[in-house]
Design a protein around this motif. Sequence first.
Motif, PDB file in Angstrom:
ATOM      1  N   PHE A   1      -3.142  -0.708   7.369  1.00  0.00           N
ATOM      2  CA  PHE A   1      -4.511  -0.973   6.926  1.00  0.00           C
ATOM      3  C   PHE A   1      -5.414  -1.441   8.070  1.00  0.00           C
ATOM      4  O   PHE A   1      -5.940  -2.562   8.038  1.00  0.00           O
ATOM      5  CB  PHE A   1      -4.515  -2.014   5.794  1.00  0.00           C
TER       6      PHE A   1
ATOM      7  N   GLU B   1      -3.394   3.853  11.529  1.00  0.00           N
ATOM      8  CA  GLU B   1      -2.208   2.998  11.425  1.00  0.00           C
ATOM      9  C   GLU B   1      -1.067   3.569  12.257  1.00  0.00           C
ATOM     10  O   GLU B   1      -0.316   2.825  12.907  1.00  0.00           O
ATOM     11  CB  GLU B   1      -1.794   2.871   9.953  1.00  0.00           C
TER      12      GLU B   1
ATOM     13  N   HIS C   1      -6.447   1.308  -4.988  1.00  0.00           N
ATOM     14  CA  HIS C   1      -6.315   1.360  -3.539  1.00  0.00           C
ATOM     15  C   HIS C   1      -7.699   1.208  -2.899  1.00  0.00           C
ATOM     16  O   HIS C   1      -8.683   1.771  -3.407  1.00  0.00           O
ATOM     17  CB  HIS C   1      -5.699   2.708  -3.146  1.00  0.00           C
TER      18      HIS C   1
ATOM     19  N   GLY D   1       0.833  -1.200   0.000  1.00  0.00           N
ATOM     20  CA  GLY D   1       0.000   0.000   0.000  1.00  0.00           C
ATOM     21  C   GLY D   1       0.864   1.245   0.000  1.00  0.00           C
ATOM     22  O   GLY D   1       2.064   1.202  -0.293  1.00  0.00           O
ATOM     23  N   GLU D   2       0.237   2.345   0.388  1.00  0.00           N
ATOM     24  CA  GLU D   2       0.889   3.650   0.231  1.00  0.00           C
ATOM     25  C   GLU D   2       1.659   4.075   1.489  1.00  0.00           C
ATOM     26  O   GLU D   2       2.879   4.069   1.526  1.00  0.00           O
ATOM     27  CB  GLU D   2      -0.209   4.661  -0.109  1.00  0.00           C
ATOM     28  N   ALA D   3       0.910   4.423   2.499  1.00  0.00           N
ATOM     29  CA  ALA D   3       1.526   4.976   3.712  1.00  0.00           C
ATOM     30  C   ALA D   3       0.525   4.861   4.854  1.00  0.00           C
ATOM     31  O   ALA D   3      -0.673   4.805   4.624  1.00  0.00           O
ATOM     32  CB  ALA D   3       1.902   6.445   3.493  1.00  0.00           C
ATOM     33  N   PRO D   4       1.013   4.872   6.086  1.00  0.00           N
ATOM     34  CA  PRO D   4       0.082   4.818   7.217  1.00  0.00           C
ATOM     35  C   PRO D   4      -0.802   6.067   7.258  1.00  0.00           C
ATOM     36  O   PRO D   4      -0.357   7.165   6.911  1.00  0.00           O
ATOM     37  CB  PRO D   4       1.005   4.790   8.446  1.00  0.00           C
ATOM     38  N   GLY D   5      -2.018   5.869   7.686  1.00  0.00           N
ATOM     39  CA  GLY D   5      -2.899   6.984   8.013  1.00  0.00           C
ATOM     40  C   GLY D   5      -2.933   7.159   9.527  1.00  0.00           C
ATOM     41  O   GLY D   5      -2.103   6.595  10.253  1.00  0.00           O
TER      42      GLY D   5
ATOM     43  N   ASN E   1       3.592  -1.103   3.546  1.00  0.00           N
ATOM     44  CA  ASN E   1       3.419   0.142   2.801  1.00  0.00           C
ATOM     45  C   ASN E   1       4.740   0.594   2.206  1.00  0.00           C
ATOM     46  O   ASN E   1       5.821   0.209   2.676  1.00  0.00           O
ATOM     47  CB  ASN E   1       2.916   1.245   3.739  1.00  0.00           C
TER      48      ASN E   1
HETATM   49  N1  URA Z   1      -3.629   3.255   3.256  1.00  0.00           N
HETATM   50  C1  URA Z   1      -2.453   2.665   2.950  1.00  0.00           C
HETATM   51  O1  URA Z   1      -1.995   2.710   1.814  1.00  0.00           O
HETATM   52  N2  URA Z   1      -1.825   1.990   3.919  1.00  0.00           N
HETATM   53  C2  URA Z   1      -2.283   1.901   5.156  1.00  0.00           C
HETATM   54  O2  URA Z   1      -1.643   1.255   5.963  1.00  0.00           O
HETATM   55  C3  URA Z   1      -3.509   2.536   5.441  1.00  0.00           C
HETATM   56  C4  URA Z   1      -4.170   3.198   4.484  1.00  0.00           C
END
Ligand code: URA
Length: 288
Positions: free
Chosen positions: A152, A145, A257, A138-142, A183
Motif C-alpha cells: 500500500f 509495491e 478496498h 489487503g489483496e496483492a502488491p501492485g 496482503n
Molecule cells: N492493493 C492491495 O491490496 N495491496 C497493496 O499492497 C497495494 C494495493
Amino acid sequence: MSDGRSFVADLDARQRAMLAEMGVRVWAPKAVAPVEPADLGERAQPAASEDPAHAAARPEPVRVAPPVQPAPVAPAPARPSVTVPAVDVALRPQGIDQMDWDGLRAAVAGCQACALHRGRTNTVFGTGDVSADWMVVGEAPGENEDLQGEPFVGAAGQLLDRMLQAVGRSRQGQGAQGVYIANVLKCRPPANRNPQPPEIAQCEPFLVRQVAMLRPRLILAMGRFAVQTLLGSTEPIGRLRGTVHHYQGVPVVVTYHPAYLLRNPIDKRKAWADLCLAMDIGGTPLRR
Ligand code: URA
C-alpha cells in the motif's frame, strides 16, 4: 491519553477536513454518543462548538447514554464455501507454521511456490510494528509495491493511511496506535490482474503465520480477495459488512478496498462506518 472522547476533541483541522470530505460522522464511544438529529443525514455537519455564530445562539447539545448495542457476530461457518484448489504443497517452503519473523520473511523472499515469483521485482512481506494490535489485510502488491517491497504505497495506500490516521493509527505507530499491514499475496500478479485461487492457496500459509504471530485484537479485511481468503465466503462485501467475523479466533471487520473507494467515493461513508465498528470492538482510538 486513552479516552475516545479526548481523541474526538483532539482531531486536528486536517483530520476533520478529511472526515468531512469522506462524508462521515465523527465516531465517539457508544456509552456517551451524542444524540444526532434525525434529519442530519450522513454528511458530517460542523458541530455547534466549531461555529462561533452557532455557538452563541445554540444551547449545548444534549448527551445521553444510549443503550449499548453489541455488534452482530457472524456464526462460525460450518466450512468455507470457497473451493480450495489442489496445489503442489511441496513447492512451498516447509515448516511455515513454526517460523519466526526473520525466518518467515526469508521464506517469502525465496518463495517459488507459484508462477508469480517469475515476474516479481520484490516480494512484499508486510509492514508495521509486530506489536500493533490492529492488522490490515489487503489483496496483492501492485506496481509501486512490487518496486518498493512495501504494501500500500500507491494512491490506494495514501487513502488507507488517511483512513488509519482518522482513527489515530498508522503503519509507523506501535501497539494501540499501530497497524500491521499485509496482503493475501506477497507477489504482484502481472498487469494487476486478480489473484488466482491456486496463488492464494499457495500463499495463504504465510498470512496464517503472520496472524498467528501478531495475534492482533482486530483484523480489517479490505476488499474481495482479503475477505474471501479470511472468511472462506464468496458473499459480496456489502452483505458481509457490519458484522463481526472471525479468523483464527481474531475478530474480523470487512470493508471496501481503498482502490475501490477511490473509484466509488460515495461508499467512503460506509467505510467510515466500518472503521467505527472496528473501533468499537478493537479498542478505542488514541491520540497520535
Ligand atoms: N492493493 C492491495 O491490496 N495491496 C497493496 O499492497 C497495494 C494495493
